[in-house]
Each structure stands twice: as structure tokens, then as C-alpha cells.
Scaffold this active site. Structure first.
Site, short mmCIF file in Angstrom:
data_model
loop_
_atom_site.label_atom_id
_atom_site.label_comp_id
_atom_site.label_asym_id
_atom_site.label_seq_id
_atom_site.Cartn_x
_atom_site.Cartn_y
_atom_site.Cartn_z
N ALA A 297 0.83 -1.22 0.00
CA ALA A 297 0.00 0.00 0.00
C ALA A 297 0.86 1.26 0.00
O ALA A 297 0.45 2.29 -0.54
CB ALA A 297 -0.92 -0.02 1.22
N ILE A 299 3.75 1.74 -1.49
CA ILE A 299 4.48 1.99 -2.75
C ILE A 299 3.62 2.85 -3.68
O ILE A 299 2.47 2.51 -3.97
CB ILE A 299 4.83 0.66 -3.43
N ASP A 343 30.15 29.93 -27.97
CA ASP A 343 31.34 30.72 -28.21
C ASP A 343 31.02 32.14 -28.66
O ASP A 343 31.80 33.05 -28.50
CB ASP A 343 32.26 30.03 -29.22
#
Length: 435
Positions: A297, A299, A343
Site C-alpha cells: 500500500a 508503494i 562561443d
């Protein structure tokens, strides 16, 4: 894969690695390909047998069953399966077992569907992106599929072409190539045919080379193929990606940690409940069933389903913005990105330009000004221009030149009619000496 790559490397010739340093006559002697006629059919067949197809190696798609099984390699899913088994065989609560299994299977099905759809879309894009190439063979100019190219082929390039292989330039007329995919440089690069004396020059410094997957934005050229398939610079990148270490996304790592923490806490609580019950004189079988029921129950079987639904919504949102996501957890990775390193700003632009102001009728005016179609301004913008219209009506060429043609089209200028009426008879391209 590794052995195959080593075998491919052993077939490379010295001239393939040093093509950018060699004089053109020396390179042509080494490659054994006459510029005027190109390779013969016999030469092509021999080289195709030696070098293989001009295509990148792709990882074989897993079957639907393999994709389905892959969805269960998650710690939380394993815990749920264990909980379903315990519910069914220990406590005989088949209702809980069915609900848990239903959630897990639906979760796996959604993951399989998403991955399969993404693979189909990627395959379709690859097919569309396969360019044609104009080559000299048997003394004639032929148009072939790029995967049929072999080292030594003489290729003709012009504005709008996708470079189909790595090549050394033999002739270049005001050639500019957009190499952002390889170098990050968003501005088209000027090319020439002079040998490079610098030892181990980087890709960006090899001005006499053009690379597979880049785009010709301006001018014309004749080049000889030096590398195909996995031997190209793009192939080297593909090889590194194929062997890159696979890591879990932040969401997957968080779910694993949550699953392990919950498992430890649930087992601890169930153990304490079991021991307390025994100390109070309850039967072992009763306390065992109570502890197992409590663990099942506790879980959260709805967690994987909820996360899958949310990720699916994210995938759909990305698809609406023309972004393909191959696996569901990958959607969350971008959302968890905190810093994007670049960059320069040019890398993140669309590489498109637009005419905003026009000097017309003796004064500087906004682009919304109406210019008659017969005005020489529009005609000069369009005719002194190498921009091409592809089959889908998209403009291909240098960003500045495409902006000029787009402006003329916005003015309802009859483009094709004028190109037919005023054919090009001579070309004096812009260069630094003529200005």
C-alpha cells in the site's frame, strides 16, 4: 564496431590525410582521377568495393519487443513489479496486483510508442537530407545519389548545394561555404585552392577543403572527393557519439534515489510493524500478511504513470516546435539545463537577413515602400545574384543575397520572367581586389 572502424582506417591512403597540403597536380596523380573526364565505370566499381558506400553507419533499431523490455529497466518499475508479485502470491490481493501491472504496462507502451515514432521521423529526415551530387564520370556530367560517391570522384558544386563528401578544391570561383555544423562559425567561409603549408591545420584553417554536410552559399567550384562515409569529419563525430557513455537524465537519477529511499523506509516500517505485532502476541502468519499489505500500500504505483504522462505532454509540446525527442526522459533533461555555453551569439542565430531600409526615390525609406516592378533597383537586386529557388520555393544561397531576392518577391517582382528575359552572359564576382 571498433574492429570495423580500425579496418576502415587501414584502407586510408596518405593523400586522404594530407590532401589539403598537396599541390593539385600531385594530388590528382595520387588519386588517379583525370579532372576532364572523371572516373570510369570500372574505376567506380573497384573503389566502391574497396571503400564501401558514402553513408554514415547507423545503429540498428531495436525491435518493438526489445524496446518494450527496455522500459522495465528502471528501479521504480522493478519495485512495482515486486509489489505486484507479493500482492498476488503472498496476500492474494489480486486487485492490487492487476492495477499495478496495468500501470506498469501502460507506462511501457507509451514509452515504446514515443521511441518508435521518433525513430520513424528521424529515418524520414535522413532520407530527405540525402543530397544529390553532380559528378564527372566517363567524360560526362551525371547527377547521382551522394551515397554512390567514391574517393577520386570529380564533383561540381554551386550555390545551394549540400557538400556530399569531404573534398579538396581544384577550382573555386568566389566560393563561400557555411560550416557552422563543424566549426560553429555562422558566417560563410571564403574558399580557395592554394595548398596549406601549416602542419596539422584545423578544419577551420583548411580553406582549400569542403566538408560533408556543409552548404555552398555562394560561387562555384570543382573538387575531388578525398573521404566518404565514416572517414569524413562528420563521420568522426558520428563515431564519437556512437561510443559516448550513456548517462541517466536528472529525472531518472532522482526517481532512482526516491525509489531506493522509499524501499528502505517501507521495509523498515514493515519490519517494525511485524516485530511489534509479534511482541504483542499476534500470530506470525497474520503479522506477515499485515506487513506485506502495508508495504504494498505504501508503494506509489501512480508515480511512473504520472511522470510518463507529463513527459508525453512535454514531447508533444516540443513536436509542435519542430523538435524531435527520441526517448521520454530526454524531455526533462533540457528543462533541467541551467547553463548553455556558446562561443558567440552568431551560433544561436537563424543565419537569415532581412532588408529593413531602402534608398529609393532620392531618400532612405522603410522596407514597406512600394517600388514598381520595372524599376532597375529590383532588377539589379535579383539579376546580380546567385540565390536559387528550390523545388519547395525556398531561397537557397548567401544570407545577404537571399534577403535581396526576398525583398523583391515581397514587392511582387516577377522573378522567373526577368531571369528568362535577361539571361546571364558574363560574371564579375565581388572580391577584395575589385571591390
Amino acid at each position: 564496431m571498433k574492429d570495423q572502424n580500425m579496418e576502415q582506417k587501414s584502407t586510408r591512403k596518405v593523400w586522404q590525410d594530407k590532401a589539403y597540403q598537396m599541390e593539385i597536380p600531385e594530388l590528382l596523380r595520387a588519386v588517379e582521377s583525370p579532372v576532364e573526364t572523371g572516373l570510369s565505370s570500372v574505376d567506380v566499381a573497384k573503389r566502391q568495393a574497396e571503400y564501401g558506400s558514402n553513408a554514415l553507419e547507423v545503429e540498428k533499431h531495436s525491435s518493438l519487443l526489445e524496446k518494450f523490455i527496455e522500459q522495465f529497466k528502471d528501479f521504480m518499475i522493478i519495485i512495482l513489479l515486486a509489489a505486484a508479485a507479493v500482492s498476488l502470491f503472498a496476500s492474494h490481493e489480486w486487485h492490487d496486483a492487476v492495477i499495478i501491472l496495468l500501470v506498469v504496462v501502460l507506462n511501457a507502451i507509451m514509452g515504446v510508442i514515443q521511441e518508435a515514432k521518433a525513430e520513424e521521423a528521424i529515418d524520414a529526415l535522413k532520407e530527405m537530407a540525402s543530397p544529390d551530387a553532380r559528378v564527372r564520370r566517363n567524360g560526362n556530367v551525371e547527377t547521382i545519389k551522394s551515397h554512390e560517391l567514391v574517393p577520386g570522384d570529380i564533383v561540381l558544386l554551386e550555390a545551394g548545394d549540400i557538400v556530399p563528401a569531404d573534398m579538396r578544391l581544384l577550382e573555386a570561383n568566389s566560393l563561400k561555404v557555411e560550416e557552422a555544423a563543424l566549426t560553429g562559425e555562422s558566417v560563410p567561409v571564403d574558399k580557395d585552392i592554394a595548398p596549406i603549408t601549416l602542419e596539422d591545420a584545423g578544419i577551420g584553417d583548411r580553406k582549400n577543403m569542403v566538408y560533408s554536410g556543409t552548404n555552398v552559399t555562394y560561387g562555384r567550384a570543382v573538387a575531388v572527393v578525398t573521404a566518404i562515409g565514416m572517414d569524413t569529419e562528420v563521420g568522426h563525430i558520428a563515431n564519437m557519439l556512437a561510443h559516448a557513455e550513456k548517462t541517466k537524465t536528472p529525472l531518472q537519477r532522482d526517481q532512482d534515489r526516491l525509489g531506493k529511499s522509499l524501499t528502505i523506509m517501507i521495509l523498515a516500517i514493515a519490519a517494525v510493524t511485524f516485530v511489534v505485532g509479534l511482541l504483542r502476541g499476534r500470530a506470525i502468519t497474520d503479522m506477515l500478511l499485515v506487513s506485506i499489505s502495508l508495504a504494498v500500500a505504501a508503494i506509489p504505483e501512480g508515480l511512473p504513470a504520472i511522470s510518463t504522462i507529463i513527459l508525453s505532454l512535454g514531447t508533444r509540446s516540443m513536436a509542435e516546435r519542430k523538435a524531435l525527442v527520441r526517448t521520454l526522459p530526454a524531455v526533462e533533461t533540457l528543462g533541467g539545463t541551467q547553463v548553455i555555453c556558446s562561443d558567440k551569439t552568431g551560433t544561436l542565430t537563424l543565419n537569415q537577413m532581412t532588408i529593413e531600409k531602402v534608398y529609393f526615390d532620392g531618400k532612405l525609406q522603410d522596407r514597406s515602400v512600394e517600388i514598381p516592378a520595372e524599376n532597375p533597383l529590383l532588377r539589379s537586386l535579383v539579376l546580380a545574384n546567385d540565390t536559387k529557388l528550390d523545388a519547395e520555393g525556398k531561397l537557397i544561397g548567401d544570407p545577404t543575397e537571399t534577403a535581396m531576392v526576398q525583398f523583391a518577391l515581397d514587392q511582387h517582382f516577377p522573378l522567373q520572367e526577368n531571369e528568362s528575359k535577361y539571361p546571364r552572359v558574363q560574371e564579375l564576382p565581388f572580391d577584395s581586389s575589385r571591390k
